[in-house]
Enzyme design. Structure first.
Site, mmCIF file in Angstrom:
data_model
loop_
_atom_site.group_PDB
_atom_site.id
_atom_site.type_symbol
_atom_site.label_atom_id
_atom_site.label_comp_id
_atom_site.label_asym_id
_atom_site.label_seq_id
_atom_site.Cartn_x
_atom_site.Cartn_y
_atom_site.Cartn_z
ATOM 1 N N GLU A 619 0.864 -1.192 0.000
ATOM 2 C CA GLU A 619 0.000 0.000 0.000
ATOM 3 C C GLU A 619 0.892 1.230 0.000
ATOM 4 O O GLU A 619 1.198 1.766 -1.028
ATOM 5 C CB GLU A 619 -0.954 -0.007 1.192
ATOM 6 N N GLU A 883 -1.576 -0.735 13.406
ATOM 7 C CA GLU A 883 -2.792 -0.427 12.653
ATOM 8 C C GLU A 883 -4.048 -0.779 13.448
ATOM 9 O O GLU A 883 -5.032 -0.052 13.426
ATOM 10 C CB GLU A 883 -2.774 -1.241 11.352
HETATM 11 C C1 BGC Z 1 -5.221 1.343 5.006
HETATM 12 C C2 BGC Z 1 -5.868 2.249 6.001
HETATM 13 C C3 BGC Z 1 -6.851 3.045 5.218
HETATM 14 C C4 BGC Z 1 -7.898 2.037 4.819
HETATM 15 C C5 BGC Z 1 -9.173 2.502 4.310
HETATM 16 C C6 BGC Z 1 -6.269 0.383 4.564
HETATM 17 O O1 BGC Z 1 -5.839 -0.622 3.785
HETATM 18 O O2 BGC Z 1 -4.078 0.758 5.467
HETATM 19 O O3 BGC Z 1 -5.159 2.775 6.981
HETATM 20 O O4 BGC Z 1 -7.313 4.193 5.773
HETATM 21 O O5 BGC Z 1 -7.352 1.035 4.013
HETATM 22 O O6 BGC Z 1 -10.046 1.912 5.127
#
Ligand code: BGC
Length: 995
Positions: A619, A883
């Site tokens: 990501e 997270e």
């Molecule tokens: C990210 C988050 C992001 C989210 C959206 C994820 O995969 O790591 O932190 O805000 O997607 O819900």
């Protein structure tokens, strides 16, 4: 240097230690020559004596500033007794302001072998199957028998599949990917031998679709083999590969499905898409020799790339310790350039300019789907503008006279890592005297968008300031190679120090955690391979650190060296932040002290050109929701004023024509609207930046974009409840209690941004808009009360977040507030003194509790160490925020150990616990609100914050009942002590003994 704003702003700080020091006026001079830097003589600007206390963001208002011109400037101030200070001087220099200033051409390296390869490789699949209608989960195996006369000196396998794929070389797994749209590259020389070799790809067609539906399916591959004499062969997937569905079937020749241009890949929106337009993500070298006939008075290099570059003048890197320039923007619209002073690197006579060009964000496959938003080759653009001692000017620019060659970097991607073959290094290629045999001419080319905006980078480059030494090594065992512990979850690269036999392959893999057997845990990295490979030249001591990738890790697995020591690697921490945090905290709570460190490290790890959600998995995107909730904390941790400006450019570039801000910026996902709380970051970021730094310019610049976002929400939700056009509506993401109604939190966030818009409108003197947004807020509040609040104070969903949002936004009717606070407190108690909030609710939690006189509960939550809490992460060994509250047990497919969003709590510690705050009446800490909330749970707290005016210090010691504050020159403060007394004070140190 390299400024491209027509009207830059000037700021200064007074270091006066005089109590109650106030500035009563200032004068700014700007000139092209120091001799002209006197009132009445300036040739650019003389502000004259301005009766004002302002010392931040004074906008230039002189003659038009010229491209490439260096200006000197001076400021003096008058104190409140009318005494002037001495002049203080500095300088700034303009960059290339206009497209016409660029004489350079974009150039590329053409590689006929790669062009031929991508044209020859075929999508293949099982014979006799309709590849457009393959049931999900269908297994398919592919085999290539590779006969080699000798062990190769280098070999790589490149593979790509619709669905899942595992690659095996002679039975050994070398790589795996799922729904990944780019060629995976694995170095396989070590696994090959003279004779017959088997390369097998085990696939499973796309899953995740309803069982009844079918999907398209195909794979593609290429094998690069370099023999002992350096001759390279490329073997592409075609009808000579064998295929079978199950192990019981016999191998038959594979079906040729089509060329790479046929749609067997998947775009980020889930639609079928053509395959990638390159097999390998390798780097290129460029060089140009030129002769100067007189000495150089000044030399400025303006440079950028669609890709990433490392530039050298006469063998010296122009930007040592930086990474991945020019940074990340939406390359379909904009790329930023950098300007360097290279005067001292040049000399009379022959000189060489050289650059290495890699993929960077431009060409790396990005997102979990491995897509490239900007196909095509990498391009570089450079212009060296020289002023010579004979008075002449000369420009050395990229054009087709430049020479180019492949780099020793045979692979480099943001997620994938880098492969560097030191045997391919061309000694001296950056210096004069190198014989560039076998180099070809670069080709001038246009970027995919010929009108791409070229703008100066406004923020700091991605730099390395901190170097970490590993704290321990776990030596290789039967189950794993050697594993280093860096002692800290960090982001950046490793510098490797080795010596050994030529051709030895050293492999470095990166992870945040370990498995129980001591091996590295990489499941949570998903499609990010995070592997660096260095092949030794065998020439003595060798040092290597990657040029075009970075990793998020605490542990480094190292194979290929028999007895590594703690000296074998160093950790290079890279980010876009100033080296020194702007907040420092020490307290009687070791837990709180640690939390403060986690916050700084989380930001170091995720402020890398853009604010990312996380730095390790596939990501590393500019997720807006994470940024929006964190920004206030982030503006304390480090000076991110310029970084905020840069990111708002990305946010505005991402904005849809109809006004929608997006979920991620730069937006490389599909075009849907940003979710509530995510798109809203387009308001939160300018708001926090303005409040924290007193910087109205970001508000002025973003105002039209913010207005369009607000108008878009209202257009879709004319009844003032935010229920339509919510995009992916993540709501109170990752909340332990998921029962907050999604439309409730969405509407609360709408009310909040409306409030902030009203405040910002006031700050930039738009009185009509102040009214407009106050009215909007009132309408939303009325609709919200009707929809979600019952007469007895019950709020729909009855979650902590529901009550917090209702109170934090000020929507809760006066007579229900006490009930609501009681509900929150009892819900916390019912959860064993725990929070249940997610991304969107957490920033409200402690502020609401203290606002309604329950800072005791706020402190209890802050200092708790049982699940779910911040302290729980710390207790479990976190060195950056997780997270998920349950990171230790959470789903590996979404479980990062370096996600700053829940770290949003720290703003409360600085603003309310230490009591260092500011507000719209004197933003940027021009006027401070000093109101510490003390609690027996935290007997002592000391916080220092470097504001734009200078350092603010808050210190309380409950044992001595003392409270001491220091506030900088030219600021004032309203102090409210816990014993109820309050004071208005000016600059200096103030000591109080509490009653
Ligand atoms: C990210 C988050 C992001 C989210 C959206 C994820 O995969 O790591 O932190 O805000 O997607 O819900």
């Amino acid at each position: 240097m390299g400024i491209d704003t027509a009207t830059p702003t000037f700021s200064w700080q007074s270091d006066s230690k005089t109590m109650n020091w106030q500035q009563s006026g200032y004068q700014v001079l700007v000139a092209t020559d120091e001799k002209l830097l006197r009132p009445g003589y300036t040739d650019a600007w003389d502000s004259g004596r301005v009766a004002s206390g302002e010392s931040l963001q004074i906008r230039y208002a002189g003659k038009p500033l010229r491209s490439r011109e260096r200006y000197v400037w001076a400021v003096r101030v008058w104190d409140d007794k009318g005494q002037p200070s001495p002049w203080v001087k500095s300088w700034f220099e303009m960059g290339l302001l206009f497209a016409s200033d660029w004489k350079a051409r974009w150039i590329v390296r053409k590689d006929p072998a790669s062009d031929l390869e991508i044209a020859s490789v075929r999508w293949i699949w099982l014979h006799g199957v309709d590849t457009q209608h393959v049931p999900p989960g269908t297994p398919a195996h592919f085999l290539y028998r590779l006969h080699l006369d000798d062990k190769p000196q280098a070999a790589s396998l490149h593979m790509l599949a619709t669905g899942q794929v595992i690659a095996r070389v002679n039975g050994q797994v070398t790589g795996r990917h799922e729904n990944w749209g780019a060629f995976d590259q694995e170095e396989i020389a070590d696994l090959l031998h003279a004779g017959d070799n088997e390369i097998e790809l085990d696939c499973v067609s796309r899953k995740g679709q309803p069982a009844a539906t079918t999907s398209y399916a195909a794979i593609a591959a290429s094998i690069h083999v370099t023999d002992a004499n350096g001759r390279e062969r490329r073997i592409v997937s075609d009808g000579t590969w064998l295929a079978r569905s199950t192990d019981e079937d016999t191998w038959t020749s594979a079906q040729i499905v089509g060329p790479m241009s046929s749609k067997y890949s998947t775009a980020v929106d889930g639609q079928p898409a053509p395959g990638p337009d390159r097999v390998a993500t390798e780097a290129s070298l460029f060089r140009k020799e030129f002769t100067l006939t007189s000495t150089v008075v000044s030399a400025r290099l303006s440079i950028t790339a669609l890709g990433a570059y490392v530039a050298y003048v006469n063998g010296h890197p122009v930007a040592p310790n930086t990474l991945l320039a020019p940074g990340w923007t939406d390359f379909r619209k904009r790329v930023e350039f950098q300007t360097y002073d290279v005067t001292t690197l040049l000399s009379n006579g022959p000189n060489t300019f050289a650059a290495m060009l890699g993929a960077g964000w431009y060409s790396s496959p990005m997102t979990w789907a491995g897509i490239r938003a900007t196909p095509g080759p990498n391009l570089i653009l450079a212009q060296l503008d020289l002023t010579l001692s004979d008075g002449t000017h000369r420009s050395i620019v990229t054009d087709d006279s430049w020479l180019t060659a492949p780099a020793p970097i045979t692979f480099s991607e943001i997620y994938g890592g880098e492969s560097f073959d030191a045997r391919l290094e061309q000694k001296g290629w950056t210096k004069v005297g190198f014989t560039a045999t076998e180099w070809t001419h670069a080709v001038a080319a246009s970027p995919p968008n010929p009108d791409i905006a070229l703008t100066a980078q406004p923020d700091l480059p991605i730099s390395n300031a901190l170097v970490l030494k590993p704290v321990s090594i776990d030596r290789a065992t039967a189950t794993h190679p050697a594993v280093f512990d860096m002692g800290q979850n960090m982001v950046g690269n490793i510098r490797l120090h080795v010596h050994g036999a030529r051709g030895t392959l050293i492999k470095m893999r990166f992870a945040e955690r370990l498995n129980p057997d001591g091996s590295i845990y990489t499941e949570n990295l998903r499609n990010a391979d995070a592997t660096d490979i260095y092949t030794l030249s065998g020439e003595g001591d060798e040092t290597y650190s990657p040029a075009f990738t970075f990793h998020g890790f605490r542990y480094v697995e190292l194979s290929g060296i028999s007895a590594p020591t703690l000296e074998t690697i160093e950790g290079l921490v890279f980010n876009s932040l100033p080296q020194r945090p702007s907040v420092r905290l020490s307290s009687s709570s070791p837990l709180l002290n640690k939390m403060n460190e986690l916050g700084a490290w989380g930001q170091r790890g995720n402020f890398v050109s853009i604010p990312t959600d996380c730095p390790q998995r596939d990501e590393r995107l500019g997720w807006m929701g994470d940024a929006g909730v964190f920004w206030r904390t982030g503006t304390f941790n480090f000076d991110i004023d310029a970084f905020s400006h840069k990111f708002m450019i990305d946010v505005e570039d991402a904005q849809a024509p109809a006004g929608e801000f997006t979920d991620v910026s730069p937006n490389i996902l599909d075009a849907s609207t940003g979710a509530p709380g995510w798109g809203d970051a387009g308001i939160f970021i300018p708001y926090a930046t303005w409040l924290q730094y007193g910087d109205t310019s970001i508000v002025e610049q973003a105002w039209p974009a913010m207005e369009r976002w607000m108008a878009n929400i209202l257009m879709h939700n004319p009844n003032y409840l935010r229920r339509q056009h919510l995009g992916n509506n993540y709501a109170d993401w990752l909340a332990p209690d998921p029962n907050t109604p999604k439309d409730l939190i969405a509407t609360a966030y709408w009310a909040l941004v409306a409030k902030e818009m009203a405040e910002m409108a006031k700050a930039i003197h738009r009185s009509d808009d102040v009214q407009k947004y106050q009215d909007l807020y009132e309408h939303i509040a009325v609709a919200y009360r009707m929809a979600y609040i019952q007469d007895d104070g019950t709020v729909s969903g009855s979650t902590q977040t529901a009550y917090l949002a209702t109170l934090f936004t000020g929507i809760a009717p006066e007579n229900t507030r006490t009930v609501m606070v009681r509900r929150i407190v009892s819900d916390i108690a019912a959860h064993g003194n725990h929070l249940t909030t997610g991304f969107l609710g957490t920033p409200f939690l402690l502020p609401v509790l203290d606002q309604f006189n329950r800072s005791d509960v706020a402190f209890r939550l802050l200092l708790s160490d049982t699940y779910p809490s911040w302290g729980y992460m710390v207790k479990k060994g976190a060195t950056t925020w997780w997270e998920r509250w349950n990171g230790d047990t959470g789903d590996p497919s979404m479980n990062s150990y370096n996600h700053y969003a829940f770290g949003s709590v720290m703003a409360w510690v600085y603003r309310r616990a230490a009591g260092i705050d500011t507000d719209g009446s004197g933003p940027g800490y021009r006027h401070l609100i000093i109101e510490p909330h003390v609690d027996p749970a935290l007997p002592q707290l000391h916080v220092e914050y470097d504001s734009a005016y200078g350092t603010v210090i808050s210190d309380w010691r409950q044992q001595n009942r003392t409270f001491t504050i220091t506030i900088p020159a030219n600021t004032t403060a309203s102090v409210s002590l816990p014993d109820g007394r309050s004071f208005e004070v000016g600059s200096g140190t103030h000591r109080y003994r509490l009653n």
